[in-house]
Design an enzyme around this catalytic site. Structure first.
Site, PDB file in Angstrom:
ATOM      1  N   HIS B  82      41.789  51.934  36.792  1.00 16.89           N
ATOM      2  CA  HIS B  82      41.938  53.155  35.999  1.00 16.89           C
ATOM      3  C   HIS B  82      40.606  53.626  35.427  1.00 16.89           C
ATOM      4  O   HIS B  82      40.464  54.798  35.087  1.00 16.89           O
ATOM      5  CB  HIS B  82      43.029  53.012  34.923  1.00 16.89           C
ATOM      6  CG  HIS B  82      42.669  52.233  33.703  1.00 16.89           C
ATOM      7  ND1 HIS B  82      42.945  50.889  33.550  1.00 16.89           N
ATOM      8  CD2 HIS B  82      42.073  52.607  32.552  1.00 16.89           C
ATOM      9  CE1 HIS B  82      42.539  50.480  32.364  1.00 16.89           C
ATOM     10  NE2 HIS B  82      42.002  51.502  31.734  1.00 16.89           N
ATOM     11  N   ASP B 218      44.899  45.942  38.611  1.00 13.10           N
ATOM     12  CA  ASP B 218      44.087  47.036  38.052  1.00 13.10           C
ATOM     13  C   ASP B 218      42.585  46.737  38.163  1.00 13.10           C
ATOM     14  O   ASP B 218      41.912  46.536  37.164  1.00 13.10           O
ATOM     15  CB  ASP B 218      44.499  47.270  36.597  1.00 13.10           C
ATOM     16  CG  ASP B 218      43.964  48.590  36.055  1.00 13.10           C
ATOM     17  OD1 ASP B 218      43.205  49.268  36.776  1.00 13.10           O
ATOM     18  OD2 ASP B 218      44.290  48.940  34.900  1.00 13.10           O
ATOM     19  N   SER B 651      38.691  48.258  28.294  1.00 16.05           N
ATOM     20  CA  SER B 651      39.186  48.328  29.669  1.00 16.05           C
ATOM     21  C   SER B 651      38.100  47.884  30.638  1.00 16.05           C
ATOM     22  O   SER B 651      36.982  48.387  30.584  1.00 16.05           O
ATOM     23  CB  SER B 651      39.599  49.761  30.007  1.00 16.05           C
ATOM     24  OG  SER B 651      40.870  50.027  29.518  1.00 16.05           O
TER      25      SER B 651
END
Lengths: 717, 717
Positions: B82, B218, B651
């Site tokens: 992402h 991810d 992240s």
């Protein structure tokens, strides 16, 4: 430090162990499996449980559609809040809202009579009557066999019910192999003694339905009364408490994970011993097809309801019930696929038949088993049509009404005893009320769209599944179908309530001559529907005659495997045993098998259905759990989970510990277990029980009733 | 057999142990807490982690709004799918759908350039500059203090950025106590090397957002390039891979429950060391008020959208963002209430101040702390008005545009360097594009209803919170408000795109003289808004000056307690450490800390977002996990859970084992941890990571790239 590994593998080990825990046993079978019972932890004698008309099993009763059990010498009965809900509702008034507030009878005079049709049944007889039932059927086949069994059953019941206050029924055990005459004493004066508020008894409601972890106090206490002569009687202030032949003892301690538990109750229906072909049909055809067909109907109602709000409101209840059906069928399908049920059952059956082929009894059994298989295969030839035409009646309003009135006219011409069941005098009131209800549930656009949805599917079926009468009424193409429906619904008088009731009041001859377009359609369809009914009865009669061979082979094969066979559930009293068991529901998701009052606080939002009453929240905050909390954790238990074998009808069933003392009441299953009516998968089959420690704590500390606790033999702490 | 007891108490013990694991440490602090690190299981030397410009921490970089890390000598970078999603999207075309299919570069020539504005920053300097920043501020107060800090910061950054390819910023550490100059090498040629399909990288999407157990892969692999001279350069085929100063080593083994893990990354913002009064404001006022106000706005849009579908579509995106805000604020509120944060923080502060009173430094610190408290209390006087008027600009389209244009006209009259931030030349393009976007996001009925919702609340505020200019424009009663809005929106030209852009292109004088009703309203409001801004800057300046006293007291108090204090997160590089930890989320609900590929199959529905690609499902079915599965369970891991201290900005952060080897990438938090920006509750704070074993297995068996695995130092098995 390795919780995960530890947890999963311990749970897995438990689950594997639990394979032995499948079974809804007839009490008479328990001595045969005493070794298993003992190994699982039972500390009593299996022989003491063998007779359901003797203590302790005669303390387990049918009550208001569920199960209950006597818990005092003076007729106190404990069951689920949801099983006694009608009684609570019946006694509620605007100025006395027992649903919201619950109820604690101050003394016996304050115990409130149930609705007059509420019944409690004590089983007093359970006798094998196979010979009497089958004597007249032997040598017959098909519908004649079916009719002979029906006639013998009706005769036996009529004879048995001559005794006043007694209700009787014949239970078909092992698919036509054995028949039992069940004799029950029916008590008609049942009173409300103690109910928690709705926000305790039904905490979580629909949101938590089928959900574990659960936090509902789903119990209510009733008392059975009899006339001054000790016999069943309607309510009267002169009545006195019923003295049951026995009652269960409340355990002074609770259970914890891994503990032995057993349960007695009246499970409704299971299909565990159906053939591999029936499993395959259910999983590969019936469930997915039903989901697809019902989803189409749902879409029809939603689309039409969006365009016309008023129509949407009229169909709201049908829409909800379609959604429930779709959810349930999908859940069952998902569960059976997860359990790989088609393959598991097929391999089992293949092995059974291979073993049977080596045995002498194969000579008599195999031809019958082959015939069963052929009958089941034969049903497949018309199954799509049968499903669609069945829905044509059940999912419509006007169409259903016309079909019912046409058939009623035919049946009314016969003596009542010979009329088809569903069209006898006793059924007429129901038909009439359905005709009246139409008004609030009908819209011509929506009904035409629903019929269209079903019949477009029918039109696409292969020619062999077509019925000339259906084709004649609805045509062979979508265009013909649309034209036919437009014509019928444009001119029929059935949209008018007065007209419908005039048809209901008319003579058979008048109905038979009517030229109302919908009645003419029903009359045209009638021969086809009667043929379908006849064919079904022929097949059912033959299955009743032949299936015992399959069951006999299964029992012999299981015996060779060292396993006993319980009959599929049929609303008779059964016993299951197992353990308090956690659930590993999904990857990395583990549920502990006991919930605590902390969870009530966590879930509480202050609004329905998570609106725990203030006295409960205060008591939790206060934390006075002495004598009720789990001694090892100090936590106050609410509900617990077991691997007990249950199905619908087990609501309110008493859960007993190894000493046979009452520790819980069954009240629900987990969502993963929806498929258990076909297959018990030890990884996922769980039953949800309210913990008697929670009930006692509520009765001691939150909504106190010390006298009741004393009568229950567990005085306040 | 007592899984539950075992499980919960072990988890609880872990959670208690984990209290020591709170903290987003500056690398330079690590030697001070080496004992704790070692006790937790770290096997390296804390000193090796103390300098973020040296290995291994200089392998941790900022990339595309998140964190990444170098994993090969030739500039390979691993980050979240992402975080690199824009790069994947930029390279997708109708005939080459990299979002759906993923991407495996066959060789270096096939590595695809990122969007030209995609940046990767390597920290090359991190120096304390407190003296230089505060020198000019000393002796000043209020806005003058604020302006002096701003001016010194801007000067430092400008000087630092003279070096080509270098981006600099000043980081305020401990609320004005320390300032650091962060110097970063900015690489402008970043290329896409390996991305899994969307249905792996973002498996579960919004449904699984904030959810554990999780099953997303991810991750994405990029490569940084530089010009032939080794310096940062725009994309060119002549560029060569960047040789990073260091890179992380992929672990050959994985982690299991209880194992030590640590993480380095760029957490955005936390409020852990705010005062007790600020905690109380947040929990008792800001969060519930924001939820209430935003819910009103949501209802406005939903009601209007139902009546007018076109308007509903125009406001769909604003509605979604309101819903997200409401969900997030509610979650934060719920979490802080569950952690009893008001009381916990208050008791802690009371104890700190009591202790401080006994110390000599109280004389200097206490007056400043009292002043901080007074400033915070003072903000409370106008907080409702400030919140509502802030939303008046951010939740409208035409109103926002008019306010921006009026202010821009004022600022354009100044030299660019003196313009208010947000209205400088570099900001003009953004203002212009917002003025254009209005067309697709505006409906006059809805905007009037939104403004009405906010101003009805404003009108009900006590007189002391009112501003005469606001009252003049919108009136004092609902009727006056309606009349005013009807008039303004009936005549303003702002509904027309060309008109808005004409105002944008007009001179300040022209804008200042316009008689457009909305511009006149903005002009009337302007003095009030400027006053509010001025007051805010005065308060912020004083807080910047005074709050270090509070922090100093806190640090001293914690030192006495034997604990170190980390600065609140501010997007600078931090290190946290902890353990792979399960989560007992609710009563009887326990989540294991490692998920497996079985869960992908369980969740898979075949439709977005649970539509795992066939090659993945086939590989799972095949079960060739050798070399990647957990050796003790034989299961193939996907994601894992830890108690690492993280927040937004983390992240893509590398998760390292006790030896400092890469075992996972951080990519999300659990829902229960939404409140962690204010308080770390060891019972609920968890971070979610993708397991590098899953990444390696995918790259070996499912979408193979043997050469890449070899470059990563973990050749295919």
């Amino acid at each position: 430090m390795r919780i995960r590994t530890m947890m999963l593998s311990a749970a897995m080990a438990l689950a594997l162990e639990a394979r032995a825990d499948e079974g809804m046993w007839l009490p008479s079978q328990l001595p045969d499996i005493e070794k298993n019972l003992k190994a699982a932890g039972f500390r009593g004698k299996a022989g003491d449980l063998a007779d359901l008309t003797r203590a302790p099993l005669n303390a387990v009763v049918r009550v208001g559609g569920g199960t209950g059990s006597f818990v005092s010498a003076d007729g106190l009965v404990v069951t689920n809040h949801h099983v006694a809900f009608g009684v609570i509702q019946y006694n509620s008034r605007p100025d006395r809202d027992l649903i919201t507030d619950g109820y604690v009878a101050a003394d016996r005079a304050a115990e409130l009579p149930a609705n007059p049709d509420y019944r409690l049944r004590v089983t007093v007889g359970f006798d094998k009557v196979t010979e009497r039932i089958l004597a007249g059927a032997r040598g017959k086949t098909g519908k004649a066999y079916y009719d002979a069994v029906e006639a013998a059953s009706k005769a036996l019941v009529a004879e048995c019910e001559k005794e006043p206050g007694i209700r009787c029924s014949v239970a078909n055990m092992f698919y036509g192999r054995d028949f039992y005459l069940v004799k029950q004493l029916e008590l008609r004066d049942v009173r409300l003694v103690y109910a928690p508020p709705r926000a305790i008894g039904n905490y979580g409601d629909e949101v938590d339905n089928f959900v574990w972890p659960r936090h509902a106090g789903d119990f209510t206490i009733l008392r059975a009364y009899v006339g001054p002569d000790g016999k069943p009687a309607d309510y009267s202030p002169q009545n006195t408490p019923y003295r049951p032949p026995s009652h269960l003892k409340l355990a002074s301690e609770g259970v914890a994970e891994g503990d032995f538990v057993m349960l007695a109750g009246y499970p409704g229906i299971t299909y565990r011993h159906r053939t591999a072909a029936e499993f395959a049909d259910q999983i590969q055809w019936r469930l997915p097809t039903s989901v697809a067909v019902l989803t189409d109907l749902q879409n029809v109602i939603e689309t039409q309801g969006k365009a016309d709000k008023d129509a949407g409101i009229r169909y709201a209840s049908q829409l909800q019930s379609l959604k429930n059906g779709i959810k349930r069928f999908s859940g069952e399908l998902q569960g059976l696929q997860r359990s790989d049920a088609v393959a598991v059952r097929r391999e089992d059956e293949v092995a059974m038949l291979a073993w049977l082929a080596t045995r002498p009894e194969a000579k008599t059994l195999t031809p019958d088993i082959d015939a069963v298989k052929a009958l089941i295969a034969q049903g497949r030839d018309t199954r799509d049509r049968d499903l669609l035409l069945g829905l044509l009646a059940s999912q419509t309003q006007l169409m259903r009404g016309a079909l019912a009135l046409d058939r009623l006219a035919v049946e009314r011409a016969k003596p009542d005893a010979e009329r088809e069941s569903g069209y006898q005098q006793r059924d007429e009131e129901l038909i009439r009320s359905q005709l009246k209800q139409v008004q609030r549930r009908y819209d011509p656009k929506v009904e035409k769209a629903l019929v269209t949805s079903l019949l477009l599917r029918y039109q696409k079926l292969p020619k062999a599944q077509h019925l000339p009468e259906v084709d004649a009424v609805f045509g062979l193409t979508p265009a013909e179908l649309a034209k036919s429906l437009d014509r019928i619904y444009a001119v029929t008088a059935f949209g008018d309530e007065a007209a419908r009731l005039r048809f209901f009041d008319a003579t058979p001859a008048e109905v038979g001559k009517s030229d109302d377009a919908l009645l003419v359609a029903a009359r045209t369809l009638r021969p086809a529907l009667l043929r379908m009914e006849e064919e079904r009865k022929v097949r059912e009669g033959d299955l009743l005659r032949l299936r015992p061979a399959y069951i006999q082979a299964l029992i012999a094969y299981r015996e060779k495997q060292g396993r006993a066979v319980y009959p599929d559930a049929n609303s008779t009293l059964r016993v299951s045993y197992g353990k308090v068991t956690p659930l590993v529901a999904r990857d990395a998701v583990a549920y502990a098998p006991v919930t605590t009052v902390k969870g009530i606080v966590e879930k509480n939002t202050g609004t329905i259905p998570f609106d725990a009453p203030k006295p409960l929240l205060d008591a939790i905050r206060k934390g006075d759990f002495a004598g009720y909390a789990d001694p090892s954790t100090g936590e106050m238990p609410v509900d617990f989970l077991s691997n007990l074998d249950t199905t619908g009808g087990n609501s309110g069933s008493p859960v007993l510990n190894a000493k046979g003392e009452l520790v819980g009441l069954n009240f629900d299953s987990n969502w993963e277990a929806v498929s258990a009516s076909w297959m018990y998968d030890p990884r996922y089959k769980r039953a949800i029980h309210v913990d008697m420690r929670y009930m006692r704590w509520l009765m001691d500390k939150v909504y106190p009733s010390p006298s009741l606790l004393t009568e229950l033999g567990v005085a306040p702490r």
